[in-house]
Design an enzyme around this catalytic site. Sequence first.
Site, PDB file in Angstrom:
ATOM      1  N   GLU A 273      -0.770   4.942  11.821  1.00  0.00           N
ATOM      2  CA  GLU A 273      -0.658   7.118  10.863  1.00  0.00           C
ATOM      3  C   GLU A 273      -1.384   7.268  11.684  1.00  0.00           C
ATOM      4  OE1 GLU A 273      -1.549   6.659   7.007  1.00  0.00           O
ATOM      5  OE2 GLU A 273      -0.912   5.072   6.346  1.00  0.00           O
ATOM      6  N   GLU A 379       5.512   0.755   5.366  1.00  0.00           N
ATOM      7  CA  GLU A 379       5.048   0.519   4.819  1.00  0.00           C
ATOM      8  C   GLU A 379       5.600   1.567   3.460  1.00  0.00           C
ATOM      9  OE1 GLU A 379       0.540   2.135   4.449  1.00  0.00           O
ATOM     10  OE2 GLU A 379       0.161   0.397   6.648  1.00  0.00           O
TER      11      GLU A 379
END
Length: 449
Positions: A273, A379
Site C-alpha cells: 500500500e 487483501e
Amino acid sequence: MRGRVKMLGAVTGAALLTPLAVWAWPKNPRKVPTDLRHRDPDATPAARRVYALLAGLEIDARRGRPSRTVIGQHVELHNERYNAAYGDYRGTKPPGYYYRKARDITGRLPAFVELDLGPGYGRPGWAVGQARSYSRAWPSCRPMWGYTEDAVDLAVGLWAGLPRAADGSYRPSGTHTDCASGTEVALPHNGGAPAGFVGFSFHQPYPGSPVKGFPQTLHRNSPGAKDSAWFGRVITEGTAEHGALLRDLGFLADHLGYLADQGVPVLLRPYHEMNTAPGHGFWWAGQDPAAYRTLWRLTYDFLVRRRGLHNLIFVWAPNSWDGSYGRPPWDYYPGDDHVDVVGVDDYSGSPARPFGGGAWTEVWYRGLERYARPRILAESFHVPLNAHQPRTLTHTPWVLWTVWGQALSHDNLSEPRHRNTVDDVKRTYGSPRVLTADEWTSLIKHPLG
C-alpha cells in the site's frame, strides 16, 4: 486499508473497461517466467515449485484456458491471541482461529495462509516468546510476543502438516506452554500432511520506534510526519535511522531464516500500500517513488544477498488506485529483478457496488496485466464468490485471493456490505474454480499440470 471511492480518470479508459469476454490480450505480450531462478539463481526447489504453480495458473488465465484460483486467508495472530474485542466473539482466540474458521464453515481449509511478524502489541522493542536458536539476539519470553513463534510454527504446519513430529517449541500434539503466561497454546490441526503454502507480511513499526505496535506503523505517528528529510535518512547508509532499519530487517530475517532451515518457502509481501496519498497510510507510503524503490531494493539485498534467504517469493502489492485514498502505483514498481508476484489490496467498492464500472475487481486485474508476473488479490474483506458476484473468477481469474483476518466471518466495519455470509464462504470454498488445501499435495508435485 480503507478509502472513500472516487472515480479516477487514469484507470477508467475504454480499454480497461471492455468486458473480458471480448477483450484481446496485447499482441506479443511479455511472457510470464515459469522458473523462479530467472530472479534468484539460488532459489530453493520448494520456492521454485510454489512459484511455478502460480505462474502456471497465470499463464492459463492469459491464454484464455480454464484457470483456477488458490483461496487464501490472512491470520492476525497478535489480535487473535491478545485482543478480546477482535473477531466474531468476545474473548481471545487460539492462534490460527481464522485459519480453522474456514473449515468450521465449509469443511475445507484454505491452501494459503498469510501471517504477520509485525507490528507487535504495544510492547517496548523487538522481542520473542521463546528462547529459540534463531531468536537469541532478541529478548526472550516477553509478554505479548509469543505470537511470533506461533506464526513460524503455523507456517511450518501448513507446509509439513499439523500435528507433526516435535519441532521448535511445539510438541507432536501441536501444543506448547507459553513461557510468559504459563498457559497452554494450541495450533489447529490440518491432517498431519502438507496442506498449503504460506506468506508473510511485515507491518513494520517505523525504524527506531521504542514501542512496537500498529500505531507506530502509521505515517502520522512516525518522525516523517514532522521531518520531511527523515525517510531519506532511513534509506541512507551510515545514518542512525538506517541502522535502525537494518535492525528491524534482522528481526524479520531471523524468523524467515528459521523457515528456510525448515525448507518452507514464503511469499513475502513487504511495504504494501505504498501508493496511498502523502501523509496517510504507513510510514513508507506516499513517498517519492524513487526513494520507495530504494527502500525495497535495499531490503531485498539485505534478505537475499546479505542473509542468504533463497526461500522467498517477493510480492509487490499497492492499494487499489481509486483516485482518493490510493494513487496510480506504477512509478513505485521496484523492477522485475526484485519482484516475483504483483497484487492489490482492494478496499475500494464492494461486491454490491463495484468500483470502475466493469466487473468487480476488473480495474485492478487489468491494470496489473502490464507486468509479466502472476497476479493476486492480496487483501480483501470479501470472498471472491458471493451472492452479488457469483462469476468473479470467470471475469478476473486471479491466481490467489486472500481474505483479510476476521472479515471472513465478522463485519469489521459495521456495514452490511462488508460482511461475508455463510453461504458466500461455502460458495467460494465449494467452487470448482477454487483450489483449497484438499488438492494441495497433488498440485505441488505437478504445478504446471
